[in-house]
Scaffold this motif. Structure first.
Motif, short mmCIF file in Angstrom:
data_model
loop_
_atom_site.label_atom_id
_atom_site.label_comp_id
_atom_site.label_asym_id
_atom_site.label_seq_id
_atom_site.Cartn_x
_atom_site.Cartn_y
_atom_site.Cartn_z
N LEU A 122 0.83 -1.20 0.00
CA LEU A 122 0.00 0.00 0.00
C LEU A 122 0.86 1.25 0.00
O LEU A 122 0.54 2.24 -0.68
CB LEU A 122 -0.94 -0.01 1.21
N GLU A 123 1.96 1.22 0.76
CA GLU A 123 2.88 2.36 0.77
C GLU A 123 3.44 2.62 -0.62
O GLU A 123 3.48 3.78 -1.09
CB GLU A 123 4.02 2.10 1.76
N LEU A 124 3.85 1.55 -1.30
CA LEU A 124 4.40 1.69 -2.64
C LEU A 124 3.35 2.27 -3.59
O LEU A 124 3.64 3.18 -4.38
CB LEU A 124 4.87 0.32 -3.16
N LEU A 125 2.14 1.78 -3.49
CA LEU A 125 1.07 2.25 -4.36
C LEU A 125 0.77 3.73 -4.11
O LEU A 125 0.55 4.49 -5.06
CB LEU A 125 -0.18 1.39 -4.15
N ASP A 126 0.76 4.13 -2.85
CA ASP A 126 0.52 5.54 -2.53
C ASP A 126 1.59 6.44 -3.15
O ASP A 126 1.29 7.51 -3.69
CB ASP A 126 0.50 5.74 -1.01
N LEU A 127 2.84 6.01 -3.05
CA LEU A 127 3.94 6.80 -3.61
C LEU A 127 3.84 6.87 -5.13
O LEU A 127 4.08 7.93 -5.74
CB LEU A 127 5.28 6.17 -3.21
N MET A 128 3.47 5.77 -5.75
CA MET A 128 3.39 5.75 -7.21
C MET A 128 2.23 6.60 -7.72
O MET A 128 2.37 7.33 -8.71
CB MET A 128 3.27 4.31 -7.71
N THR A 129 1.09 6.50 -7.07
CA THR A 129 -0.05 7.31 -7.51
C THR A 129 0.19 8.80 -7.28
O THR A 129 -0.40 9.63 -7.97
CB THR A 129 -1.34 6.88 -6.77
N ALA A 130 1.06 9.11 -6.32
CA ALA A 130 1.42 10.51 -6.08
C ALA A 130 2.51 10.99 -7.05
O ALA A 130 2.87 12.17 -7.03
CB ALA A 130 1.90 10.69 -4.64
N GLY A 131 3.02 10.09 -7.88
CA GLY A 131 4.06 10.46 -8.83
C GLY A 131 5.42 10.64 -8.20
O GLY A 131 6.31 11.27 -8.79
N CYS A 137 11.16 2.71 -1.61
CA CYS A 137 10.23 1.73 -1.05
C CYS A 137 10.42 0.37 -1.70
O CYS A 137 10.45 -0.66 -1.01
CB CYS A 137 8.79 2.21 -1.24
N MET A 138 10.57 0.34 -3.02
CA MET A 138 10.74 -0.93 -3.72
C MET A 138 12.07 -1.57 -3.36
O MET A 138 12.15 -2.80 -3.19
CB MET A 138 10.66 -0.72 -5.23
N THR A 139 13.10 -0.76 -3.20
CA THR A 139 14.41 -1.29 -2.79
C THR A 139 14.31 -1.91 -1.40
O THR A 139 14.83 -3.01 -1.16
CB THR A 139 15.46 -0.16 -2.78
N ARG A 140 13.64 -1.23 -0.50
CA ARG A 140 13.47 -1.75 0.86
C ARG A 140 12.64 -3.03 0.86
O ARG A 140 12.95 -3.98 1.58
CB ARG A 140 12.81 -0.68 1.73
N HIS A 141 11.59 -3.04 0.04
CA HIS A 141 10.71 -4.21 0.00
C HIS A 141 11.45 -5.45 -0.50
O HIS A 141 11.32 -6.52 0.09
CB HIS A 141 9.51 -3.91 -0.91
N LEU A 142 12.24 -5.31 -1.55
CA LEU A 142 13.00 -6.44 -2.04
C LEU A 142 14.06 -6.88 -1.03
O LEU A 142 14.35 -8.07 -0.91
CB LEU A 142 13.67 -6.09 -3.38
N GLY A 143 14.62 -5.93 -0.30
CA GLY A 143 15.56 -6.28 0.76
C GLY A 143 14.90 -7.09 1.84
O GLY A 143 15.48 -8.04 2.38
N HIS A 144 13.64 -6.76 2.15
CA HIS A 144 12.90 -7.53 3.15
C HIS A 144 12.60 -8.93 2.65
O HIS A 144 12.64 -9.90 3.41
CB HIS A 144 11.60 -6.82 3.50
N VAL A 145 12.30 -9.03 1.36
CA VAL A 145 12.03 -10.34 0.78
C VAL A 145 13.21 -11.27 1.01
O VAL A 145 13.07 -12.43 1.37
CB VAL A 145 11.71 -10.21 -0.72
N ARG A 146 14.42 -10.73 0.80
CA ARG A 146 15.61 -11.57 0.96
C ARG A 146 15.99 -11.77 2.43
O ARG A 146 16.19 -12.90 2.88
CB ARG A 146 16.81 -10.93 0.21
#
Length: 220
Positions: free
Chosen positions: A188-197, A205-214
């Protein structure tokens, strides 16, 4: 084999072979089917309540993806994923997904991004309800649908394959530790940032998310 027993297999909606393959992928990712263990098609068919043929066909599909390997006269062994494999898969995903998310933030219609919000909310709801299979299915649908907005089908297919191969065996432990819900909310955080441009914010956010995945999911 709890999750397999609960699957609603309906040949009228989709090929039975494909439904079984989807259920087995979910069980592999959640750790219900364990690395190194050998499973026979007839035994799995009993869990599904169907004949062994579509299960055997589905397992052959998974073998083609490198998820299992045939064991003569016994069945199929779940392939193990090493830390080195996970590091390399995550590196490739980062190289593909992070810049693609930034580009989508710049080019995608806001309506197309907002259309993904119900899926992001499904992820959070599944995490809250400890529904691991539902979480995995919604998470996959969100990420691949988001990447599809870039208009490159081969990119989506490549990331989908990487997600399959980097099965996250620590999901149950992650859920038990309380880390699953914060990871879910990142969608949801990523989507909010993207819709805000906000391209820079989406990249972070995407970098952090992929880091969490690993670090969180795999280490769990």
């Amino acid at each position: 084999m709890g999750p397999l027993e609960r699957r609603d297999l309906n040949a009228g909606r989709e090929r039975l072979r494909d439904q079984v393959a989807g259920a087995l992928r979910a069980a592999l990712i959640s750790g219900e089917l364990r690395p190194g263990a050998v499973y026979s098609a007839p035994a799995l068919a009993v869990d599904f309540g169907i004949s062994a043929t579509p299960v055997r066909e589905a397992m052959l599909d998974l073998a083609g993806e490198g998820l299992v390997e045939p064991v003569r006269n016994k069945g199929f062994r779940v392939t193990a994923v090493s830390d080195r494999d996970l590091d390399q898969y995550t590196e490739i995903r980062a190289l593909i997904e992070i810049p693609t998310v930034v580009r989508i933030t710049r080019t995608a219609a806001r309506a197309d991004l907002e259309a993904l919000r119900p899926v992001a909310e499904e992820i959070v709801r599944a995490a809250h309800d400890h529904d691991l299979i539902g979480y995995l299915e919604s998470d996959r649908r969100f990420h691949l649908s988001l990447l599809a907005l870039a208009g490159n089908d081969h990119l989506v297919q490549t990331v989908g394959d990487l997600r399959n191969r980097s099965r996250l065996y620590g999901l149950k432990a992650l859920d038990a530790s309380g880390e699953l819900l914060p990871s879910a909310r990142e969608h949801l955080e990523l989507l909010d940032l993207m819709t805000a441009g906000d391209e820079a914010g989406a990249q972070v956010c995407m970098t952090r998310h992929l880091g969490h995945v690993r670090s969180l999911w795999a280490a769990g």
